[in-house]
Design an enzyme around this catalytic site. Structure first.
Site, PDB file in Angstrom:
ATOM      1  N   SER A   1       1.626  -7.602  -0.571  1.00 52.66           N
ATOM      2  CA  SER A   1       2.313  -8.577   0.292  1.00 52.66           C
ATOM      3  C   SER A   1       1.484  -9.834   0.517  1.00 52.66           C
ATOM      4  O   SER A   1       2.011 -10.870   0.918  1.00 52.66           O
ATOM      5  CB  SER A   1       2.688  -7.936   1.621  1.00 52.66           C
ATOM      6  OG  SER A   1       1.559  -7.812   2.456  1.00 52.66           O
TER       7      SER A   1
ATOM      8  N   THR B   1       0.824  -1.217   0.000  1.00 52.64           N
ATOM      9  CA  THR B   1       0.000   0.000   0.000  1.00 52.64           C
ATOM     10  C   THR B   1       0.848   1.253   0.000  1.00 52.64           C
ATOM     11  O   THR B   1       0.488   2.266  -0.601  1.00 52.64           O
ATOM     12  CB  THR B   1      -0.940  -0.024   1.228  1.00 52.64           C
ATOM     13  OG1 THR B   1      -1.786  -1.162   1.109  1.00 52.64           O
ATOM     14  CG2 THR B   1      -1.758   1.231   1.364  1.00 52.64           C
TER      15      THR B   1
ATOM     16  N   THR C   1       1.704  -4.179   4.312  1.00 57.27           N
ATOM     17  CA  THR C   1       1.538  -4.419   5.758  1.00 57.27           C
ATOM     18  C   THR C   1       0.886  -5.759   6.055  1.00 57.27           C
ATOM     19  O   THR C   1       1.056  -6.301   7.137  1.00 57.27           O
ATOM     20  CB  THR C   1       0.648  -3.317   6.385  1.00 57.27           C
ATOM     21  OG1 THR C   1      -0.628  -3.341   5.738  1.00 57.27           O
ATOM     22  CG2 THR C   1       1.291  -1.953   6.262  1.00 57.27           C
ATOM     23  N   ASP C   2       0.151  -6.326   5.088  1.00 58.98           N
ATOM     24  CA  ASP C   2      -0.629  -7.538   5.393  1.00 58.98           C
ATOM     25  C   ASP C   2       0.246  -8.694   5.878  1.00 58.98           C
ATOM     26  O   ASP C   2      -0.141  -9.422   6.788  1.00 58.98           O
ATOM     27  CB  ASP C   2      -1.430  -7.983   4.164  1.00 58.98           C
ATOM     28  CG  ASP C   2      -2.604  -7.062   3.901  1.00 58.98           C
ATOM     29  OD1 ASP C   2      -3.268  -7.217   2.863  1.00 58.98           O
ATOM     30  OD2 ASP C   2      -2.836  -6.157   4.734  1.00 58.98           O
TER      31      ASP C   2
HETATM   32  N1  ASP Z   1      -3.248  -3.457   2.458  1.00 59.76           N
HETATM   33  C1  ASP Z   1      -1.894  -3.961   2.365  1.00 59.76           C
HETATM   34  C2  ASP Z   1      -0.924  -2.892   2.780  1.00 59.76           C
HETATM   35  O1  ASP Z   1      -1.316  -2.163   3.676  1.00 59.76           O
HETATM   36  C3  ASP Z   1      -1.589  -4.508   1.039  1.00 59.76           C
HETATM   37  C4  ASP Z   1      -0.324  -5.316   1.118  1.00 59.76           C
HETATM   38  O2  ASP Z   1      -0.008  -5.843   2.189  1.00 59.76           O
HETATM   39  O3  ASP Z   1       0.371  -5.417   0.102  1.00 59.76           O
HETATM   40  O4  ASP Z   1       0.188  -2.782   2.328  1.00 59.76           O
END
Ligand code: ASP
Length: 335
Positions: free
Chosen positions: A67, A21, A100-101
């Protein structure tokens, strides 16, 4: 940054992008869930020109992916690239931008495999670059500040989010969308950043980086390890399916102290029969999973205080390093 604790003026920080993100953009400023990958590490940094006051910055792009799509091969690629960057004498520290995932899995994997005391800081964002009050720019600034800071070396891999500094071992994404989604249940933060001031309150005591026995240069591939979630009336069919699909290990997110439903216990028996490692963790996401008298008969290991997704990283590295079950249990308790 408080100058007294800044490393030499020439510290060079390499910012390595992997996607997420933090590298995404949406249609409108309130699009905080519908957005697309759009930016490279270079472009993300362009939004934070003040980082050049903290260090000499170099950019690299390892991958550019959400991720939740990171697989074992990508994880190994990230590890091998970061290890190669760390070999360079001119690099004083590394920032890895990441979704973050699954950030906590990559950060912990690096925590256990990077043979360095140089700071490696993993950072993401809960909102895309185009959103109102996007958190990426300040997270990235704080990550560079942490990587360049004279008190950061030797603390293992760090995660910076929402002005807090966490150990990769302790941190977990604990909220679907909040800016303060990252928490370290029971153990808390290592330090915090206020403006340009970084202060540590603790240091990690579990094994990591230079104290780790996991050698990424000797790992060709990471074995498949599944995580299964236990619950009332769970069947054993998913355990059978995992074993038949070739899983070399199963981590169960058990109930309470990692207790197993009858179906999960039947799954443990199948794993024992098939020579598949079986680790009891807990869906509570905090607290230590203590050994039970009923573990030994099926060779069941406990995750200690590692949540299921962290226990899976240790299990994969232990299997890839040909550790015995005893060795894997020691690793689950020491790292
Ligand atoms: N929503 C996730 C982020 O906050 C998407 C990811 O992990 O790629 O990065």
């Amino acid at each position: 940054m408080n100058q007294t604790s800044r490393q030499s003026e020439t510290i060079r920080i390499l910012v390595a992008g992997t996607g997420g993100t933090i590298a995404s953009s949406g249609e409108g400023e309130t699009d905080v869930h519908n957005y697309k990958l759009a930016l490279t590490a270079q472009q993300i940094l362009a939004a934070v020109p003040s980082v050049t006051s903290l260090a000499d910055i170099e950019c690299a792009q390892i991958v550019n992916t959400d991720s939740f799509r990171v697989d074992n091969a990508t994880l190994l690629t990230i590890g091998r690239k970061v290890a190669a960057f760390l070999e360079r004498k001119d690099i004083g520290g590394i920032v890895v931008t990441h979704g973050t995932d699954t950030l906590e899995e990559t950060a912990y994997f690096l925590h256990l495999t990077m043979r360095t005391e140089k700071p490696v800081v993993v950072v993401g964002a809960m909102r895309p670059s185009t959103a109102l009050s996007a958190d990426g720019p300040l997270n990235l600034y704080n990550a560079v500040l942490t990587a360049a800071h004279g008190t950061s070396p030797g603390k293992g891999v760090l995660v910076v989010a929402n002005h807090r500094v966490f150990s990769a071992r302790d941190v977990s994404k604990s909220h679907t969308s909040a800016i303060d989604a990252f928490r370290a249940p029971e153990v808390g933060i290592l330090g915090e950043i206020s403006g340009d001031y970084l202060r540590y309150f603790h240091a990690p005591v579990c094994r990591h980086t230079l104290m780790s026995e996991f050698d990424i240069s000797r790992i060709q591939a990471l074995p498949h390890v599944d995580i299964l979630f236990d619950h009332q009336s769970a069947g054993s069919h998913l355990y059978r399916a995992a074993i038949e699909a070739g899983a070399k290990g199963i981590v169960v997110a058990g109930v309470g102290n990692g207790s197993l439903s009858p179906g999960a216990r039947e799954g443990a028996a199948m794993a024992w029969e098939a020579g598949v490692a079986f680790v009891r963790s807990s869906r509570t996401a905090s607290g230590t999973v203590a050994p039970l008298h009923t573990d030994a008969s099926l060779g069941i290991l406990t995750s200690g205080s590692l949540n299921p997704q962290k226990a899976r990283i240790v299990a994969m590295l232990a299997l890839a390093s040909n550790m015995t079950p005893t060795g894997m249990q020691e690793a689950l308790l020491q790292y």
